[in-house]
Structures are given as C-alpha cells and as structure tokens.
Design an enzyme around this catalytic site. Structure first.
Site, PDB file in Angstrom:
ATOM      1  N   HIS A  61       1.096  -1.577  -0.631  1.00  0.00           N
ATOM      2  CA  HIS A  61      -0.257   0.283  -0.214  1.00  0.00           C
ATOM      3  C   HIS A  61       1.022   1.754   0.629  1.00  0.00           C
ATOM      4  O   HIS A  61       0.872   1.801   0.667  1.00  0.00           O
ATOM      5  CB  HIS A  61      -0.477   0.021   0.762  1.00  0.00           C
ATOM      6  CG  HIS A  61      -1.739   1.263   1.226  1.00  0.00           C
ATOM      7  ND1 HIS A  61      -3.325   1.602   1.886  1.00  0.00           N
ATOM      8  CD2 HIS A  61      -2.266   2.363   0.758  1.00  0.00           C
ATOM      9  CE1 HIS A  61      -4.112   1.395   0.954  1.00  0.00           C
ATOM     10  NE2 HIS A  61      -3.571   2.817   0.837  1.00  0.00           N
ATOM     11  N   LEU A  64       2.655   6.445  -5.191  1.00  0.00           N
ATOM     12  CA  LEU A  64       3.901   6.828  -5.692  1.00  0.00           C
ATOM     13  C   LEU A  64       3.600   8.584  -6.554  1.00  0.00           C
ATOM     14  O   LEU A  64       4.679   8.604  -7.120  1.00  0.00           O
ATOM     15  CB  LEU A  64       4.008   5.706  -6.845  1.00  0.00           C
ATOM     16  CG  LEU A  64       4.960   4.084  -5.945  1.00  0.00           C
ATOM     17  CD1 LEU A  64       5.123   3.745  -7.075  1.00  0.00           C
ATOM     18  CD2 LEU A  64       6.430   4.979  -5.159  1.00  0.00           C
ATOM     19  N   ARG A  65       2.608   8.866  -6.108  1.00  0.00           N
ATOM     20  CA  ARG A  65       2.487   9.797  -7.014  1.00  0.00           C
ATOM     21  C   ARG A  65       2.435  10.593  -8.414  1.00  0.00           C
ATOM     22  O   ARG A  65       1.901  10.810  -9.031  1.00  0.00           O
ATOM     23  CB  ARG A  65       3.062  11.291  -6.617  1.00  0.00           C
ATOM     24  CG  ARG A  65       2.456  11.309  -4.471  1.00  0.00           C
ATOM     25  CD  ARG A  65       0.637  11.329  -4.216  1.00  0.00           C
ATOM     26  NE  ARG A  65       1.067  11.687  -2.896  1.00  0.00           N
ATOM     27  CZ  ARG A  65      -0.097  10.878  -2.285  1.00  0.00           C
ATOM     28  NH1 ARG A  65      -1.693  10.571  -3.119  1.00  0.00           N
ATOM     29  NH2 ARG A  65      -0.511  11.144  -0.979  1.00  0.00           N
ATOM     30  N   ASN A  95      -4.143   6.186  -7.416  1.00  0.00           N
ATOM     31  CA  ASN A  95      -4.790   7.724  -7.360  1.00  0.00           C
ATOM     32  C   ASN A  95      -3.658   8.623  -7.963  1.00  0.00           C
ATOM     33  O   ASN A  95      -4.075   9.638  -7.345  1.00  0.00           O
ATOM     34  CB  ASN A  95      -5.617   7.770  -5.941  1.00  0.00           C
ATOM     35  CG  ASN A  95      -4.448   7.781  -4.861  1.00  0.00           C
ATOM     36  OD1 ASN A  95      -4.023   6.659  -5.251  1.00  0.00           O
ATOM     37  ND2 ASN A  95      -4.809   8.315  -4.074  1.00  0.00           N
ATOM     38  N   HIS A 180     -10.797   0.448   0.441  1.00  0.00           N
ATOM     39  CA  HIS A 180     -11.125   2.418   1.379  1.00  0.00           C
ATOM     40  C   HIS A 180     -12.635   2.372   1.683  1.00  0.00           C
ATOM     41  O   HIS A 180     -13.658   2.185   1.664  1.00  0.00           O
ATOM     42  CB  HIS A 180     -10.200   3.398   0.498  1.00  0.00           C
ATOM     43  CG  HIS A 180     -10.554   4.770   1.479  1.00  0.00           C
ATOM     44  ND1 HIS A 180      -9.260   5.478   1.891  1.00  0.00           N
ATOM     45  CD2 HIS A 180     -11.790   4.532   2.200  1.00  0.00           C
ATOM     46  CE1 HIS A 180      -9.633   6.399   2.301  1.00  0.00           C
ATOM     47  NE2 HIS A 180     -11.504   5.950   2.299  1.00  0.00           N
ATOM     48  N   HIS A 233      -6.255  -0.170   5.490  1.00  0.00           N
ATOM     49  CA  HIS A 233      -5.715   0.281   5.924  1.00  0.00           C
ATOM     50  C   HIS A 233      -7.059   0.102   7.512  1.00  0.00           C
ATOM     51  O   HIS A 233      -7.658   1.716   8.014  1.00  0.00           O
ATOM     52  CB  HIS A 233      -5.723   1.732   5.876  1.00  0.00           C
ATOM     53  CG  HIS A 233      -6.112   2.959   4.961  1.00  0.00           C
ATOM     54  ND1 HIS A 233      -7.916   2.102   4.890  1.00  0.00           N
ATOM     55  CD2 HIS A 233      -5.627   3.381   3.825  1.00  0.00           C
ATOM     56  CE1 HIS A 233      -7.633   2.622   4.218  1.00  0.00           C
ATOM     57  NE2 HIS A 233      -7.130   3.234   3.174  1.00  0.00           N
ATOM     58  N   ASP A 306       0.749   2.882   4.008  1.00  0.00           N
ATOM     59  CA  ASP A 306       0.027   3.562   3.136  1.00  0.00           C
ATOM     60  C   ASP A 306       1.238   4.356   3.168  1.00  0.00           C
ATOM     61  O   ASP A 306       0.226   5.863   3.063  1.00  0.00           O
ATOM     62  CB  ASP A 306      -1.052   4.043   3.942  1.00  0.00           C
ATOM     63  CG  ASP A 306      -2.160   4.713   3.523  1.00  0.00           C
ATOM     64  OD1 ASP A 306      -2.278   5.025   1.874  1.00  0.00           O
ATOM     65  OD2 ASP A 306      -3.319   5.072   4.150  1.00  0.00           O
ATOM     66  N   HIS A 310       3.490  14.149   0.562  1.00  0.00           N
ATOM     67  CA  HIS A 310       2.915  15.402   0.406  1.00  0.00           C
ATOM     68  C   HIS A 310       4.209  15.978   0.074  1.00  0.00           C
ATOM     69  O   HIS A 310       4.745  16.454   1.472  1.00  0.00           O
ATOM     70  CB  HIS A 310       1.844  16.110   0.933  1.00  0.00           C
ATOM     71  CG  HIS A 310       0.476  14.639   0.571  1.00  0.00           C
ATOM     72  ND1 HIS A 310      -0.229  14.911   0.001  1.00  0.00           N
ATOM     73  CD2 HIS A 310       0.274  13.440   1.263  1.00  0.00           C
ATOM     74  CE1 HIS A 310      -1.583  13.637  -0.236  1.00  0.00           C
ATOM     75  NE2 HIS A 310      -0.589  13.901   0.969  1.00  0.00           N
TER      76      HIS A 310
END
Lengths: 428, 322
Positions: A61, A64-65, A95, A180, A233, A306, A310
């Site tokens: 989980h 990696l953006r 996502n 989720h 999670h 997770d 940011h």
C-alpha cells in the site's frame, strides 16, 4: 558459475517456516539453495552475521504519485525510499492524475519502475473509470497491463451495486479487491478521529462507524460474490472485529494495518501538526490495542505503510486545508520493531510473514519467499542497530513524517532485487 | 499628565506567557491574573482621557480570516488605549487571494516589525501554527470551533463583576455547543475557577464526549433553568453547521429560546449573557435581550478591559509611565 552467498545470517522465511542460521545461495536472479554447499564456490560473499536475512519486504500500500503529482514523489524517488526501508516490492495505488485506470497507464508504471531500477513496482488498477465510482474500469485490460489488484483507494466505491459487480468481475482474473472503507456522508469535512479529542479541539471528526459500516458492507458483498476482499488500513476496533467474524464464517477477506495506526493516537492532534492528519485518522488507545491483538491473532494479515507523500508546502497549512497522509517506507521496519517486536506482540517470523508472503498471496505475485528458484529479492537487516529518525535524510521527496527524533532500532543493511545488490546502507 | 495605575503587582508576577492561544492551557492563577488586571482597566474606559502608555511604541496587528465586527474593533480600541499603533488585515483584502499561504502572509506582516498579532481563523489550531512560525506574540481571537479565549475571559469577568464570585455558581451554556469556540473557552475557564457548568442543547449540537471535560449535560432547558445562576446563550452558528442538526428555527426557539415566559421559571436574579452577535427571536426575544437580567452590553464594555489586560500582560512594558 556466478553464485552469491549470503552467509552466517539468521534466515527467516515464513513461506517455508524456516528460521535458522544458514547460508543463502543465489544464482543469477534466482534463489539457488538454502544451507551448506561446500561444493559451490561463491563469486561474491555477503557476511550477514548477527543480521536477519529474509525475503525482500513487500509493502502493498504505497502512493508513488506519478503520474501527475511529481512534486510529492516520483516512481524513482518512492522506490529509492522503499529500498532504504528494506522494501523490494511495492504495490502502488492508482489515485494518480490521471488514475491508473487503463492498460496503458499500468504499463507506464512498469516502464518508469524499470527506468528507475530500484524496487519492483506492481500497479494496482482502479475499480472504476477515472476513479469516479460510476462505471467499471477495463479490468481485463488492466490485468493485461500488469495490474495485480483493484481499488479506488483514497475514496470508497460508494455505489454498492458497482462494488458488487467489481467483486464478481475480478473473480474472473482471481484478483483481490482492495477496499478503502469509508462512508463519506459520515466523514464530510472531517480532519481527525471523532471523539473526546476532536470535541476538545473543535475539529470535525471521522466517527469509527463510518469505517465499520463500509467494512461490513464489503464483507457482506464478498460473502455474496465469493470474491477475494482485502480491507486497506484498518484503524478501528470494530473494523477488526468485523474482519475476524468474516474470516470465521469463511469469507475470503484479509486485512492490513499501518504502523501509524498501531503506534499513535488522536491525542497527537493536540499539537495541530498536520503530519498527524491522514485517512483513516489516528484513533484511540483502545483501537491501537485492538489492532495489536489482531496482528497477533492473524485477523490482520499484512502490515503496509500507506506511504502518502505530500510536498512540505502542502502540509504546512492550516489543519483543515492540509492534505491527508503520512510517509512510511523508510520508518516501516524500526517502527514495527518498536511497536511489535520489543513488546513481544509479534516474533520476527510473524512480523516478516506480514511483510512478505502474506501480501504476496493477497496480490498473487511470485515474491515473498526464498524457496529454490524464487526470484532473489532479499533483505538483510540489522535488528539491533540504533539510530535516530531524521526525515531530512530520507530518499523520499516528501517529509511528512511525524517520527522525526525517535530513537529506534532496526534497519535494512543490504537489499537485493533479482539477485542484484540495489542498496547498501553505508553508501555504495 | 495622566496618572496610570500599573497592573496589580501582586498577581502579574506569575505571568510568563508570550501567547494567548486558549484557556485550556492556562492555570487558575493565570486566569485570575488576567481578570484582576482587567479590573484596573475598567476604570480607564470611564475616564475622560482614556489613554495609557503600556504599549507605547508597540505595533499590534489584527489578522482576521473570518468576518468580525466587535472583536476586531474591541482589540483595536484596547491596543490604542494602551498607546499602541494598530493595523487591520482582512483575508479578503490580503494576498491570500493571490495564493499566498496563511503563514507567509503572517510572516510578511511580522517583517514590518510588529509586536503582537491578533488572529481569527476558521480552522482550529491556526493561531497555534502561527505561534510556531512567528517571533511576536500571538493572540487567538477565535479559531474555528476550538477556543475564543478573550470572549471566555470577558464572560467570566462579567459574571464575577455582577455575582461577586465564580466558585459555587451554576452556569448554563445553552445552544450550539458542538460548533462553539465560546462554549469551550467558557467551560475551561469556569471549571478552573470552581463553577458548576451545565451544557444544554439538542444531542445533535452537544458532543457525546463533552461530559469528560467535567460538565453536566442536559437536553431540556426548562429542567436546568431553576438551578442556574447564570445562563450563557450561545448563538446558533448557521455558517458553520451542516444541515439537519435541528428541524427548524421555530422548533429550536420553542425548545431552547429564551423568552419572557421561560425566564419566569428561572431564579429571580439569573444573569443572562450572550456572546453575540445575537439572532433576535432565535436564541433570545428582544424583551429578554434588553431586559433587566441581560448583561449583553456590559459584556462588550468589559471585553475592552479584558483585551487591554491581555495585551498589557503579553507585550506591555513592566512599568507603565507617561
């Protein structure tokens, strides 16, 4: 013949109930043999005395953006962080912007991971097109592109009918659906766990039931559809109990816990530090105890980070406006040592099982084992080395880690991916 | 020449704080220090010459990210009466609209050489965040539903002024407790000074865990009314609440509004407070708001004294001379 010998270490491979001092022989990219081989000559020998040698850790989980949010993390920086944490395989959540909702998008992840040449990356595809919760994504195409599981993580699939059909459809490929679990109506505007602490701070809370209502729905749908379901999670005592009961009934449900959910509580928010803001949120001491118990009794199968990077300028905002998430790849191991090994919640083999073969089984990937002919992803870790966590030293692009300054034990020393040394702690 | 009364020396010695972020972190002694200091300042407002020089040469800035009339004005008057220079920044007119972050805005203002920033923000903890990034004093003028310390102090000051004490009094807080920073600051302050506090409202507006702060919870105003020495009637904060927390204004008023009929069931000398701005006809009828039990305007006057006390303690020079 090019043999690599890792000698003198305590080899722990839960996939074959192996835990003893032994030599691990690697030939090319594969595991060759576990044990004494006086007949073989090693081209390279790695001394693992006083170290633990185990299958490369798997974090199923990770965010990696890339594509779209490269200011937070890239596939290259995220996988470098993984290696530094002893993690040889990550499953990355879809996502991104755009989301991983097509074969081409999944193949892009593989391509970038190959270019980076760090840890393995297994893309997780979205359940729905554009992660919008309206129509199923082309799950067959995603499977062809290499997607190993499906989720709209970051958001729940609100529509129960769509979730039901997704579970049914995924059975065709024997892929797990990762949930989720969050009832969005109950969590609108929430920034932390709902309870005494949120009341005191005047912050809107996520009630625990918002997670539990959805976990209940997912388990009911998995029971109906006979799908493989994995709850991401898990953060509440009630959620743990629902999974425990589901398993007892024979539902194919697995669950994961994140280190922050079994080390920190909502009391941390008293500092108003946005590094303590994530979804699901930090809960109470009782929830932490329930998660520890569930890790011990096997209700929760996997430990995942997770990892949610940011950029600092995004986190350095008022709490309401800061995004959810905490990074975790480079603190996974020592935090597990602190919370699980030192107090005796889990043994080393139990911990490694939740970081190797269990996630490999959920994802259906041929990793997480040191059986002969397995791909030689190996983590050599020093269980005793003491160090101080300093987020400024991380390989991740982001710094949103609340563990800075913690004095911890345990760290990856040498990490091999497919027989190649990809990481050594002291430089090189 | 004006003769200034220095803040009461007996108590001001305990003051060591640089910021006022909430009443929760203050000790009983610190709260009493502020209240005692404010006593001295009440008199200043009644003089012909209202100026003192505690903050002479200092610059105080208000930085409001939420609309406010009286709190901002009250702080401004308080600072100027103590001799400070003041300036107002509003979110709508500042660089925030150009994408600058809250912290950068505050740092830029601080770079102009200010001694105290008075901040109001809709996010709990925003003043705390500022206090970590600025070197000047930070005063919380309301952060979301968290705290509004000077309002809590002026409410308590008004109660003490009229009732002569806090200890042993029963104070009811009525209305939207969940979304109210005034409620939280009142609760922390009143409990530390020995009052019995009852919060009263529909369960949708009273958080489930609030009893753990040490307050009693009631859902029927008529049940608690005969026991209350003071009733603090909170505003229904339409702008912050999600829909569906109560069915209608009419029903709210029927259950929790203060009107002449209801006040007859209260103690004869009940003291009514309202942090304002009040919604006439929703929380209070005009006859009650303007009636003999109401101290609403007195609260406003006292607010000035309390804010002067806070400013003087946080950033005033130890000895005031002129």
């Amino acid at each position: 013949m090019p043999f690599v010998r890792i000698c003198g270490g305590r080899v722990i491979d839960p996939s074959q109930n192996f835990d003893q001092i032994a030599d691990l022989w690697i030939k090319d990219d594969r595991v060759f043999y576990l044990g004494e081989r006086p007949d073989l000559r090693a081209e390279q020998t790695i001394d693992a005395t006083h170290k633990i040698v185990c299958p490369g850790l798997i974090d199923m989980h990770v965010h990696l953006r890339e594509p779209g949010r490269e200011e937070d993390e890239t596939i290259a920086t995220g996988t470098a962080a993984a290696l530094a944490g002893g993690v040889t395989s990550v499953a990355c959540m879809p996502n991104t912007e755009p989301p991983i909702d097509s074969q081409a998008a999944a193949e892009f992840v593989y391509l970038q991971a190959e270019r980076a040449g760090n840890a393995n990356v297994f893309p997780v595809g979205t359940i729905t097109k554009d992660r919008a919760g309206k129509e199923l994504a082309e799950i067959g195409g995603l499977v062809d592109g290499g997607a190993v599981a499906f989720t709209d993580d970051g958001s729940p699939v609100v529509n129960s009918e769509i979730m039901r059909r997704a579970m049914e459809y995924c059975r065709m490929f024997d892929k797990a659906v990762l949930s989720h679990s969050e009832d969005l109506e109950l969590t609108r505007g929430a920034v932390m766990n709902e309870g005494f602490e949120s009341m005191r701070l005047g912050l809107r809370g996520y009630p625990a039931v918002a997670e539990e209502i959805m976990i209940f729905r997912e388990i009911a749908l998995a029971e109906l559809t006979k799908a493989r379901l994995h709850i991401l999670h898990v953060s509440t005592a009630g959620g743990v109990e629902l999974i425990r009961r589901g398993k007892a009934r024979g539902v194919q449900v697995t669950g994961e816990a994140c280190p922050h959910h079994f080390t920190l509580t909502d009391e941390c928010l008293r500092t108003f530090d946005s590094n303590y803001k994530m979804s699901p949120p930090l809960r109470t001491k009782d929830d932490v105890q329930a998660i520890l118990a569930a890790l011990r009794d096997g209700t929760l199968d996997c430990i995942t980070t997770d990892h949610a990077p940011h950029a600092p300028e995004k986190k350095m905002r008022e709490l309401d406006q800061a995004p959810n998430g905490i990074i975790g790849l480079e603190t996974l191991l020592p935090i597990c040592v602190r919370a699980l090994i030192e107090p005796g919640v889990l043994t080393w083999p139990q911990l490694i099982e939740k970081l190797t073969i269990n996630p490999a089984r959920v994802l259906g990937i041929d990793r997480g084992t040191l059986k002969p002919n397995a791909i030689a992803d190996v983590t050599i870790l020093d269980p005793d080395v003491c160090w101080t966590i300093d987020p400024n030293q991380f390989r991740s692009k982001s710094r949103n880690c609340p563990y800075g300054g913690w004095e911890v034990r345990g760290r990856a020393e040498v990490v091999l991916v497919a027989g190649q040394i990809r990481y050594q702690r002291n430089g090189k | 020449m004006t003769l200034d009364l220095a803040p009461s020396k007996k108590t001001s010695s305990v003051w060591t704080r640089k910021h006022l972020l909430g009443l929760e972190e203050l000790s009983r002694e610190e709260i009493l220090t502020i209240l005692d200091t404010a006593e001295d300042f009440v008199e200043v407002s009644t003089r012909k010459r209202k100026k003192r020089s505690d903050l002479k040469g200092k610059v105080v800035v208000t930085l409001f990210f939420e609309p406010s009339t009286r709190t901002r004005a009250s702080f401004g008057f308080a600072a100027r009466r103590l001799g400070a220079e003041t300036s107002d920044f509003a979110a709508s007119s500042s660089s925030l609209n150009k994408g600058e972050t809250f912290i950068d805005t505050a740092k830029n203002i601080e770079a102009m050489g200010i001694d105290a920033v008075i901040v109001r923000h809709n996010v709990p903890g925003a003043p705390h965040l500022l206090s970590q990034h600025l070197n000047c004093s930070v005063i919380n003028a309301g952060d979301g539903a968290h705290e509004h310390p000077t309002q809590g102090l002026l409410d308590i000051f008004t109660i003490r002024q009229i009732k002569g004490r806090i200890e042993g009094l029963t104070v009811g807080l009525v209305g939207d407790i969940a979304h109210s920073r005034v409620a939280r600051s009142n609760i922390h302050g009143l409990l530390k000074l020995g009052a019995r506090v009852i919060v009263c409202g529909p369960p949708t507006l009273v958080p489930a865990d609030i009893h753990r702060l040490g307050v009693e919870v009631a859902y029927h105003l008529d049940d608690i009314l005969p026991h209350c020495d003071v009733l603090n009637v909170l505003r229904i904060q339409f702008e912050r609440q999600r829909g569906g927390l109560f069915p209608s204004i009419q029903e709210y008023f029927r259950l929790f509004g203060m009107h002449a009929e209801r006040i007859r069931r209260a103690k004869e000398n009940i003291l009514l407070l309202a942090p304002g701005p009040i919604n006439r006809g929703v929380e209070l009828t005009p006859e009650v708001a303007d009636g003999p039990h109401s101290a609403i305007l007195k609260q406003v006057t006292n607010g000035l004294a309390v804010r002067m006390a806070v400013l003087a303690l946080l950033c005033g020079d130890p000895v005031a001379e002129d």
